[in-house]
Write a protein that holds these residues in place. Structure first.
Motif, short mmCIF file in Angstrom:
data_model
loop_
_atom_site.label_atom_id
_atom_site.label_comp_id
_atom_site.label_asym_id
_atom_site.label_seq_id
_atom_site.Cartn_x
_atom_site.Cartn_y
_atom_site.Cartn_z
N ALA A 90 -2.19 -1.37 33.17
CA ALA A 90 -3.06 -1.12 34.32
C ALA A 90 -4.52 -0.92 33.95
CB ALA A 90 -2.55 0.09 35.09
N ASN A 91 -4.82 -0.82 32.65
CA ASN A 91 -6.22 -0.66 32.27
C ASN A 91 -6.51 -1.45 31.00
OD1 ASN A 91 -6.07 1.14 29.82
ND2 ASN A 91 -5.05 2.49 31.30
N ILE A 92 -7.78 -1.69 30.79
CA ILE A 92 -8.22 -2.54 29.68
C ILE A 92 -7.94 -1.90 28.33
CG2 ILE A 92 -10.62 -1.71 29.62
CD1 ILE A 92 -9.50 -5.40 29.23
N ARG A 93 -7.93 -0.59 28.24
CA ARG A 93 -7.71 0.08 26.96
C ARG A 93 -6.29 -0.15 26.45
NH1 ARG A 93 -10.66 2.00 30.40
NH2 ARG A 93 -9.11 3.20 31.52
N GLU A 94 -5.29 0.04 27.32
CA GLU A 94 -3.90 -0.20 26.92
C GLU A 94 -3.65 -1.69 26.67
OE1 GLU A 94 -1.55 1.37 30.10
OE2 GLU A 94 -1.98 3.46 29.59
N LEU A 95 -4.21 -2.52 27.54
CA LEU A 95 -4.05 -3.96 27.39
C LEU A 95 -4.68 -4.44 26.08
CD1 LEU A 95 -2.98 -6.57 28.72
CD2 LEU A 95 -5.20 -6.76 29.86
N SER A 96 -5.84 -3.91 25.77
CA SER A 96 -6.55 -4.28 24.54
C SER A 96 -5.74 -3.93 23.30
CB SER A 96 -7.91 -3.58 24.50
OG SER A 96 -8.63 -3.96 23.36
N ALA A 97 -5.12 -2.78 23.28
CA ALA A 97 -4.30 -2.38 22.13
C ALA A 97 -3.14 -3.34 21.95
CB ALA A 97 -3.80 -0.94 22.31
N GLN A 98 -2.50 -3.74 23.04
CA GLN A 98 -1.40 -4.70 22.96
C GLN A 98 -1.90 -6.06 22.49
OE1 GLN A 98 1.69 -4.23 22.98
NE2 GLN A 98 2.59 -6.22 23.28
N ARG A 99 -3.07 -6.47 22.97
CA ARG A 99 -3.65 -7.76 22.58
C ARG A 99 -3.92 -7.80 21.09
NH1 ARG A 99 -3.00 -12.37 24.48
NH2 ARG A 99 -2.34 -12.59 22.35
N VAL A 100 -4.49 -6.73 20.54
CA VAL A 100 -4.77 -6.67 19.10
C VAL A 100 -3.46 -6.77 18.32
CG1 VAL A 100 -5.58 -5.15 17.24
CG2 VAL A 100 -6.97 -5.45 19.30
N TRP A 101 -2.45 -6.06 18.76
CA TRP A 101 -1.14 -6.09 18.09
C TRP A 101 -0.56 -7.50 18.12
CZ3 TRP A 101 3.99 -6.70 20.01
CH2 TRP A 101 5.01 -6.36 19.11
N LEU A 102 -0.62 -8.15 19.28
CA LEU A 102 -0.10 -9.51 19.39
C LEU A 102 -0.89 -10.48 18.50
CD1 LEU A 102 0.53 -9.89 23.23
CD2 LEU A 102 2.27 -9.96 21.42
N ASP A 103 -2.21 -10.36 18.52
CA ASP A 103 -3.04 -11.29 17.75
C ASP A 103 -2.79 -11.16 16.25
OD1 ASP A 103 -4.01 -12.38 20.06
OD2 ASP A 103 -5.92 -11.29 19.98
N GLN A 104 -2.62 -9.95 15.77
CA GLN A 104 -2.30 -9.76 14.35
C GLN A 104 -0.96 -10.40 14.02
OE1 GLN A 104 -2.66 -5.48 14.07
NE2 GLN A 104 -4.85 -5.59 13.65
N MET A 105 -0.01 -10.24 14.92
CA MET A 105 1.31 -10.84 14.72
C MET A 105 1.20 -12.37 14.70
SD MET A 105 4.74 -10.49 17.08
CE MET A 105 4.50 -8.75 17.14
N ILE A 106 0.43 -12.93 15.61
CA ILE A 106 0.28 -14.38 15.69
C ILE A 106 -0.35 -14.93 14.41
CG2 ILE A 106 -0.94 -16.24 16.91
CD1 ILE A 106 -0.57 -14.46 19.50
N VAL A 107 -1.37 -14.27 13.90
CA VAL A 107 -2.01 -14.72 12.66
C VAL A 107 -1.02 -14.65 11.50
CG1 VAL A 107 -3.79 -14.16 10.94
CG2 VAL A 107 -4.38 -14.22 13.38
N GLU A 108 -0.32 -13.55 11.38
CA GLU A 108 0.67 -13.41 10.31
C GLU A 108 1.77 -14.46 10.43
OE1 GLU A 108 3.89 -10.15 8.58
OE2 GLU A 108 2.29 -9.45 9.91
N TRP A 109 2.26 -14.66 11.64
CA TRP A 109 3.30 -15.67 11.88
C TRP A 109 2.80 -17.06 11.51
CZ3 TRP A 109 2.85 -18.98 16.38
CH2 TRP A 109 3.89 -19.91 16.49
#
Length: 180
Positions: A90-109
């Motif tokens: 519901a807010n950019i702060r929580e969404l941003s944390a998830q986005r960073v987590w996903l992006d790190q995973m995507i790069v590693e993958w």
């Protein structure tokens, strides 16, 4: 020609662009981010949520590839979005944390993919339960193209809100000179 290099480049571009977009988005108050801007997913926040939902669904499918990419195993512990317009955060702060987590995973993958993995046919079901058997390399290309498509929408919405994201071209990340 290796298909892995462009995948790694797209993963890096994805991470870079998301960081730029989220930095720009955080300059707006929450009510501006969630304001209905008549975009396909309504708001800036709605469109960014769509990307996280879509990426989660695709990465969960990719995690079931027979190569069993360890970098993707954590995504299987996350709930699967029930729709692509689901407001996961519901807010950019929580969404941003998830986005960073996903992006790190995507790069590693992306760095763990073998050329032979790309020749696999991936079987999955759409969100409506329709079975599909698709070329894995084509699905990976779709994955990155989908992100670029919706980030383009977000940069337009941010621009309309008076926020400049800056340079967004992939060419900025393409190395100069010839590499073997």
């Amino acid at each position: 020609m290796s298909r892995i290099r462009p995948i790694c480049l797209m993963a890096t571009y994805n991470e870079w662009m998301n960081a730029k977009i989220y930095e720009a988005a955080r300059s707006l108050p929450d009510d501006e981010l969630s304001a209905d801007r008549k975009a396909f997913f309504g708001s800036i926040l709605g469109t960014l949520n769509h990307l996280v939902a879509g990426d989660t669904v695709w990465l969960q499918r990719f995690a079931r590839h027979p190569a069993n990419h360890l970098a993707l195993q954590p995504i299987l512990q996350r709930p699967t979005p029930t729709s692509l317009d689901q407001l996961l955060y519901a807010n950019i702060r929580e969404l941003s944390a998830q986005r960073v987590w996903l992006d790190q995973m995507i790069v590693e993958w992306s760095r763990s993919i073998a050329e032979s993995d790309l020749d696999h046919v991936l079987s999955y079901a759409s969100m409506k339960g329709v079975p599909a058997d698709k070329d894995f390399y084509g699905l990976v290309m779709h994955f990155f193209n989908h992100q670029t498509h919706h980030r383009g929408q977000v940069t337009t919405l941010l621009s309309q809100a008076g926020v400049d994201v800056g340079d967004t071209d992939l060419v900025i990340l393409i190395p100069s000179g010839h590499t073997p």
